[in-house]
Design a protein around this motif. Sequence first.
Motif, PDB file in Angstrom:
ATOM      1  N   TRP A  36       1.017  -0.967   0.011  1.00  0.00           N
ATOM      2  CA  TRP A  36      -0.115  -0.464  -0.056  1.00  0.00           C
ATOM      3  C   TRP A  36       1.033   1.305   0.275  1.00  0.00           C
ATOM      4  O   TRP A  36       2.152   1.628   1.198  1.00  0.00           O
ATOM      5  CB  TRP A  36      -1.305   0.089   1.293  1.00  0.00           C
ATOM      6  CG  TRP A  36      -2.182  -0.829   1.286  1.00  0.00           C
ATOM      7  CD1 TRP A  36      -1.881  -2.399   1.972  1.00  0.00           C
ATOM      8  CD2 TRP A  36      -3.098  -0.941   0.976  1.00  0.00           C
ATOM      9  NE1 TRP A  36      -3.469  -2.806   1.454  1.00  0.00           N
ATOM     10  CE2 TRP A  36      -4.035  -2.153   0.520  1.00  0.00           C
ATOM     11  CE3 TRP A  36      -3.606   0.442  -0.023  1.00  0.00           C
ATOM     12  CZ2 TRP A  36      -5.148  -2.519   0.196  1.00  0.00           C
ATOM     13  CZ3 TRP A  36      -5.290  -0.004  -0.483  1.00  0.00           C
ATOM     14  CH2 TRP A  36      -5.819  -1.286  -0.442  1.00  0.00           C
ATOM     15  N   ARG A  38       0.420   5.585  -0.143  1.00  0.00           N
ATOM     16  CA  ARG A  38      -0.639   6.614  -0.003  1.00  0.00           C
ATOM     17  C   ARG A  38      -0.150   7.978  -0.326  1.00  0.00           C
ATOM     18  O   ARG A  38       1.307   8.493  -0.849  1.00  0.00           O
ATOM     19  CB  ARG A  38      -0.854   6.974   0.848  1.00  0.00           C
ATOM     20  CG  ARG A  38       0.113   7.674   1.857  1.00  0.00           C
ATOM     21  CD  ARG A  38      -0.330   7.292   3.247  1.00  0.00           C
ATOM     22  NE  ARG A  38       0.171   7.522   4.311  1.00  0.00           N
ATOM     23  CZ  ARG A  38       0.325   8.036   5.721  1.00  0.00           C
ATOM     24  NH1 ARG A  38      -0.495   7.577   6.280  1.00  0.00           N
ATOM     25  NH2 ARG A  38       1.294   8.175   6.656  1.00  0.00           N
ATOM     26  N   GLU A  46       4.030   8.066  -1.112  1.00  0.00           N
ATOM     27  CA  GLU A  46       5.128   7.837  -0.431  1.00  0.00           C
ATOM     28  C   GLU A  46       4.230   5.639   0.431  1.00  0.00           C
ATOM     29  O   GLU A  46       3.491   5.533  -0.328  1.00  0.00           O
ATOM     30  CB  GLU A  46       4.932   8.475   0.810  1.00  0.00           C
ATOM     31  CG  GLU A  46       3.526   7.931   1.725  1.00  0.00           C
ATOM     32  CD  GLU A  46       3.896   8.466   3.219  1.00  0.00           C
ATOM     33  OE1 GLU A  46       5.130   9.087   3.384  1.00  0.00           O
ATOM     34  OE2 GLU A  46       2.932   8.965   3.918  1.00  0.00           O
ATOM     35  N   VAL A  48       3.440   2.945   2.446  1.00  0.00           N
ATOM     36  CA  VAL A  48       2.685   2.883   3.714  1.00  0.00           C
ATOM     37  C   VAL A  48       3.472   1.381   4.109  1.00  0.00           C
ATOM     38  O   VAL A  48       3.870   1.133   5.226  1.00  0.00           O
ATOM     39  CB  VAL A  48       1.764   2.661   3.691  1.00  0.00           C
ATOM     40  CG1 VAL A  48       0.458   2.820   4.726  1.00  0.00           C
ATOM     41  CG2 VAL A  48       1.092   4.350   3.126  1.00  0.00           C
ATOM     42  N   TYR A  60       6.537  -1.315   7.892  1.00  0.00           N
ATOM     43  CA  TYR A  60       5.813  -0.354   7.897  1.00  0.00           C
ATOM     44  C   TYR A  60       6.574   1.211   7.406  1.00  0.00           C
ATOM     45  O   TYR A  60       7.590   1.091   8.160  1.00  0.00           O
ATOM     46  CB  TYR A  60       4.728  -0.419   8.506  1.00  0.00           C
ATOM     47  CG  TYR A  60       3.812  -1.925   9.005  1.00  0.00           C
ATOM     48  CD1 TYR A  60       4.395  -2.682   9.441  1.00  0.00           C
ATOM     49  CD2 TYR A  60       2.263  -1.790   8.320  1.00  0.00           C
ATOM     50  CE1 TYR A  60       3.039  -3.765   9.650  1.00  0.00           C
ATOM     51  CE2 TYR A  60       1.450  -2.678   8.685  1.00  0.00           C
ATOM     52  CZ  TYR A  60       1.917  -3.719   9.429  1.00  0.00           C
ATOM     53  OH  TYR A  60       1.767  -5.089   9.202  1.00  0.00           O
ATOM     54  N   SER A  63       6.163   6.164  10.280  1.00  0.00           N
ATOM     55  CA  SER A  63       4.692   7.088  10.932  1.00  0.00           C
ATOM     56  C   SER A  63       3.520   5.954  11.423  1.00  0.00           C
ATOM     57  O   SER A  63       2.453   6.629  11.712  1.00  0.00           O
ATOM     58  CB  SER A  63       4.194   8.562  10.300  1.00  0.00           C
ATOM     59  OG  SER A  63       4.188   7.795   8.317  1.00  0.00           O
ATOM     60  N   VAL A  64       3.270   5.061  10.295  1.00  0.00           N
ATOM     61  CA  VAL A  64       1.768   4.103  11.127  1.00  0.00           C
ATOM     62  C   VAL A  64       2.493   2.548  11.590  1.00  0.00           C
ATOM     63  O   VAL A  64       1.114   1.488  12.187  1.00  0.00           O
ATOM     64  CB  VAL A  64       1.154   3.672   9.163  1.00  0.00           C
ATOM     65  CG1 VAL A  64       1.378   4.672   8.641  1.00  0.00           C
ATOM     66  CG2 VAL A  64       2.371   2.488   8.681  1.00  0.00           C
ATOM     67  N   MET A  83      -6.655  -0.075   9.794  1.00  0.00           N
ATOM     68  CA  MET A  83      -5.906   1.723   9.793  1.00  0.00           C
ATOM     69  C   MET A  83      -6.764   1.661  11.322  1.00  0.00           C
ATOM     70  O   MET A  83      -8.193   1.602  11.424  1.00  0.00           O
ATOM     71  CB  MET A  83      -6.109   1.966   8.792  1.00  0.00           C
ATOM     72  CG  MET A  83      -5.689   2.076   7.769  1.00  0.00           C
ATOM     73  SD  MET A  83      -5.730   3.495   6.272  1.00  0.00           S
ATOM     74  CE  MET A  83      -7.156   3.146   5.812  1.00  0.00           C
ATOM     75  N   ASP A  90      -2.957  11.420   8.326  1.00  0.00           N
ATOM     76  CA  ASP A  90      -2.916   9.691   6.879  1.00  0.00           C
ATOM     77  C   ASP A  90      -4.540  10.370   5.893  1.00  0.00           C
ATOM     78  O   ASP A  90      -4.398   9.968   4.962  1.00  0.00           O
ATOM     79  CB  ASP A  90      -4.331   8.623   7.622  1.00  0.00           C
ATOM     80  CG  ASP A  90      -2.820   8.606   9.020  1.00  0.00           C
ATOM     81  OD1 ASP A  90      -3.587   8.254  10.051  1.00  0.00           O
ATOM     82  OD2 ASP A  90      -1.932   8.317   8.754  1.00  0.00           O
ATOM     83  N   TYR A  94      -5.335   6.732  -1.240  1.00  0.00           N
ATOM     84  CA  TYR A  94      -4.601   5.379  -0.961  1.00  0.00           C
ATOM     85  C   TYR A  94      -4.543   4.173  -1.712  1.00  0.00           C
ATOM     86  O   TYR A  94      -5.737   3.888  -2.421  1.00  0.00           O
ATOM     87  CB  TYR A  94      -5.078   4.759   0.604  1.00  0.00           C
ATOM     88  CG  TYR A  94      -4.148   4.836   1.649  1.00  0.00           C
ATOM     89  CD1 TYR A  94      -4.807   6.486   2.260  1.00  0.00           C
ATOM     90  CD2 TYR A  94      -3.688   4.367   1.842  1.00  0.00           C
ATOM     91  CE1 TYR A  94      -4.734   6.773   3.171  1.00  0.00           C
ATOM     92  CE2 TYR A  94      -3.011   5.755   3.540  1.00  0.00           C
ATOM     93  CZ  TYR A  94      -4.130   6.238   4.102  1.00  0.00           C
ATOM     94  OH  TYR A  94      -3.313   6.787   4.884  1.00  0.00           O
ATOM     95  N   ASN A 105      10.208  -1.098  -0.902  1.00  0.00           N
ATOM     96  CA  ASN A 105       9.709   0.074   0.029  1.00  0.00           C
ATOM     97  C   ASN A 105       9.474   1.001  -1.370  1.00  0.00           C
ATOM     98  O   ASN A 105       9.640   2.496  -0.623  1.00  0.00           O
ATOM     99  CB  ASN A 105       9.931   0.029   1.505  1.00  0.00           C
ATOM    100  CG  ASN A 105      11.294   0.951   1.063  1.00  0.00           C
ATOM    101  OD1 ASN A 105      11.684   0.588   0.171  1.00  0.00           O
ATOM    102  ND2 ASN A 105      11.448   0.436   2.756  1.00  0.00           N
TER     103      ASN A 105
END
Length: 123
Positions: A36, A38, A46, A48, A60, A63-64, A83, A90, A94, A105
């Motif tokens: 994923w 976003r 970027e 996720v 990940y 930030s998440v 989520m 956020d 997505y 990544n």
Amino acid sequence: QVQLVESGGGLVQAGDSLRLSCAASGRTFISYDMAWFRQAPGKEREFVAVISWSGGSTDYVDSVKGRFTISRDNAKNTVYLQMDSLKPEDTAVYYCAATTRRFVNRVRGYDYWGQGTQVTVSS
């Protein structure tokens, strides 16, 4: 080749949860690592989260971590992004993505993309 269709986006309040789904066509879903990404307005796309073809490995963006969970059901050709504890930052479109490369990544590492689903988190 694989086609990807995301769903599950919407407008929620800070602290709420959403689950995104990405349905993949084709018979070779297990050949792909899935991720994923976003993209917020005016910002670059970027990374996720990513999940390996078997589901055994995940990663990940910092930030998440602790709030988002990526998973996949290879019998249903679907990858998910749970989520929780959503924050206004956020808010983004997505995108689901697929690659035959392993555990990438970076945007450039992905060959197939969905059309995106909007997630908006109000404060």
